[in-house]
Design a protein around this motif. Structure first.
Motif, short mmCIF file in Angstrom:
data_model
loop_
_atom_site.label_atom_id
_atom_site.label_comp_id
_atom_site.label_asym_id
_atom_site.label_seq_id
_atom_site.Cartn_x
_atom_site.Cartn_y
_atom_site.Cartn_z
N ASP A 162 -35.25 29.87 -12.24
CA ASP A 162 -33.93 30.01 -11.85
C ASP A 162 -33.23 28.71 -11.54
O ASP A 162 -33.75 27.84 -10.45
CB ASP A 162 -34.45 30.83 -10.56
N ASP A 163 -32.37 28.45 -12.07
CA ASP A 163 -31.52 27.10 -11.83
C ASP A 163 -30.81 27.13 -10.54
O ASP A 163 -30.70 25.97 -9.99
CB ASP A 163 -30.55 26.71 -12.78
N LEU A 164 -30.48 28.17 -9.93
CA LEU A 164 -29.82 28.22 -8.69
C LEU A 164 -30.57 28.09 -7.62
O LEU A 164 -30.49 26.88 -6.72
CB LEU A 164 -29.37 29.61 -8.47
N VAL A 165 -31.93 28.69 -7.63
CA VAL A 165 -32.94 28.01 -6.58
C VAL A 165 -33.25 26.76 -6.72
O VAL A 165 -33.68 26.02 -5.76
CB VAL A 165 -34.19 29.09 -6.97
N ALA A 166 -33.58 26.28 -8.11
CA ALA A 166 -34.00 25.00 -8.36
C ALA A 166 -33.12 23.89 -7.47
O ALA A 166 -33.36 23.00 -6.85
CB ALA A 166 -34.12 24.70 -9.85
N MET A 167 -31.94 24.19 -7.85
CA MET A 167 -30.83 23.19 -7.11
C MET A 167 -30.71 23.26 -5.91
O MET A 167 -30.69 22.24 -5.12
CB MET A 167 -29.57 23.21 -7.99
N ASN A 168 -31.04 24.48 -5.25
CA ASN A 168 -30.90 24.76 -3.89
C ASN A 168 -31.92 23.95 -3.19
O ASN A 168 -31.96 23.29 -2.10
CB ASN A 168 -30.70 26.28 -3.51
N GLN A 169 -33.08 24.05 -3.74
CA GLN A 169 -34.38 23.17 -3.39
C GLN A 169 -34.16 21.80 -3.34
O GLN A 169 -34.50 21.03 -2.12
CB GLN A 169 -35.51 23.79 -4.01
N ALA A 170 -33.66 21.33 -4.50
CA ALA A 170 -33.43 19.81 -4.63
C ALA A 170 -32.37 19.31 -3.64
O ALA A 170 -32.69 18.30 -2.88
CB ALA A 170 -33.08 19.43 -6.21
N LEU A 171 -31.09 19.88 -3.66
CA LEU A 171 -30.35 19.55 -2.76
C LEU A 171 -30.55 19.61 -1.26
O LEU A 171 -30.32 18.84 -0.46
CB LEU A 171 -29.14 20.17 -2.82
N GLY A 172 -31.23 20.76 -0.89
CA GLY A 172 -31.66 20.96 0.57
C GLY A 172 -32.73 19.97 1.08
O GLY A 172 -32.73 19.53 1.99
N HIS A 173 -33.62 19.43 -0.03
CA HIS A 173 -34.51 18.22 0.46
C HIS A 173 -33.99 17.19 0.73
O HIS A 173 -34.25 16.42 1.63
CB HIS A 173 -35.63 18.38 -0.80
N VAL A 174 -32.99 16.76 -0.17
CA VAL A 174 -32.48 15.38 -0.02
C VAL A 174 -31.33 15.21 1.08
O VAL A 174 -31.29 14.26 1.81
CB VAL A 174 -31.75 14.67 -1.31
N LEU A 175 -30.64 16.23 1.32
CA LEU A 175 -29.71 16.51 2.63
C LEU A 175 -30.72 16.26 3.74
O LEU A 175 -30.21 15.69 4.90
CB LEU A 175 -29.01 17.75 2.37
#
Length: 343
Positions: A162-175
């Motif tokens: 799931d690319d949506l979940v993957a991007m949310n996880q990565a962006l949430g982490h760095v933010l």
């Protein structure tokens, strides 16, 4: 026998006499028609005549775009093991620059009378690529399963992370680490998984009340060298964190940061995607979003085996949730000196 002839003839769109000639090994039938008749026998669940069977009816094609990216050998290992457990033998096909093309591999696999094909990465995910060989497989009715996103009008089962979940996880982490200027290092613009990641990032930014800065989005071929070149543009735009669409791209970004005289993660945090082999052994160990390779590979094999057995399987995309793996390539934002570099 007459029922079998009629069903196969209808499936292929030829006469019963033509089917009979194929089954009896008679001349006067083109190789393409012969392949289509034998494939139809497999799809409909009929046994091939002994002289046409050998061991080839238990072969399954496994088509990969490359072996340089460790994620593809990892998929091959899981899929190959799952196929063996179900009595199939994988035939590995890997594209190389200037070598056998994906379409040519399909010709070779059909000539071996494979029972089905699993694609783990390929032209089905590229909008601007030639998809004629996939249309051919559709017309033949050969069981096919695609790993990860494809263009919408290919009617094959898909098993995707799931690319949506993957991007949310990565962006949430760095933010959460305080980074405000986050660069996206994605694959080619016509590559469907990268399209999905970009759309997910845009939606994420909107939820935060922001608009995604175009200068912080770059596209690249999936290689370390291309990733390094593209990451330079993100550094010039002042990115303090870079979220990448693959681990090799992330390693290219790490190299770009170091060539710019900066440090990972002190000056720039980097996040990959895949969690392929050895990403915990890089310097620094790479923070990345892990694809669930084992369950995805087994699901693909289960779908293919069901299709080979004649079952009608859903064409709905199976989405598997990734997992953020935090290691040493990300840290709290440190902007001192970065503003001068970006100015």
């Amino acid at each position: 026998m007459s029922r079998r002839l009629a069903e196969v003839a209808t499936k292929v769109g030829v006469s019963e006499a033509t089917v009979s000639r194929v089954l009896n090994g008679k001349p006067g039938v083109s190789q393409a028609t012969r392949d289509a008749v034998l494939t139809a026998l497999d799809v409909l669940g009929y046994e091939r005549p002994t002289k046409l069977r050998g061991e080839r009816g238990r072969l399954v094609g496994l088509v990969l775009p490359e072996l340089v990216n460790p994620i593809f050998p990892a998929f091959a290992e899981v899929i190959g093991g799952a196929l063996a457990q179900q009595g199939f033998t994988p035939v590995l096909c890997t594209r190389t620059a200037g070598g056998v093309t994906e379409a040519e591999y399909i010709d070779l696999l059909l000539g071996q009378h494979v029972s089905g094909v699993i694609f783990a990465g390929g032209f089905y995910a590229e909008r601007l690529a030639d998809h004629a060989h996939f249309r051919r497989l559709e017309k033949l009715g050969l069981p096919v399963v695609l790993m990860n996103a494809s263009i919408e009008d290919l009617d094959f089962p898909r098993v995707s992370c799931d690319d949506l979940v993957a991007m949310n996880q990565a962006l949430g982490h760095v933010l959460s680490l305080g980074h405000e200027k986050v660069g996206l290092l994605l694959g080619p613009a016509d590559h469907v998984p990268s399209e999905r990641k970009l759309a997910a990032a845009q939606a994420f930014a909107e939820r935060q009340g922001h608009v995604l800065d175009p200068s912080l989005v770059v596209h690249s071929q999936y290689s370390l060298e291309s990733g390094q070149a593209a990451a330079n543009r993100l550094l010039e735009a002042g990115a303090t964190a870079i979220v990448c669409a693959s681990d090799p791209l992330a390693l290219g970004a790490v190299r770009a940061v170091r060539r710019a005289g900066l440090d990972v993660p002190t000056d720039v945090s980097v996040v990959g995607y895949d969690d392929s082999n050895l990403m915990n052994s890089t310097d620094p160990a790479l923070t990345t979003v892990r694809q669930p390779i084992e369950p995805m590979g087994r699901a693909a094999v289960d779908l293919l085996a069901s299709m080979i057995a004649g079952a009608d399987v859903s064409r709905d995309e199976l989405l598997f949730e990734p997992e953020l793996v935090v290691r040493g390539s990300t840290a709290a934002a440190h902007t001192a000196g970065r503003e001068a570099t970006a100015s």
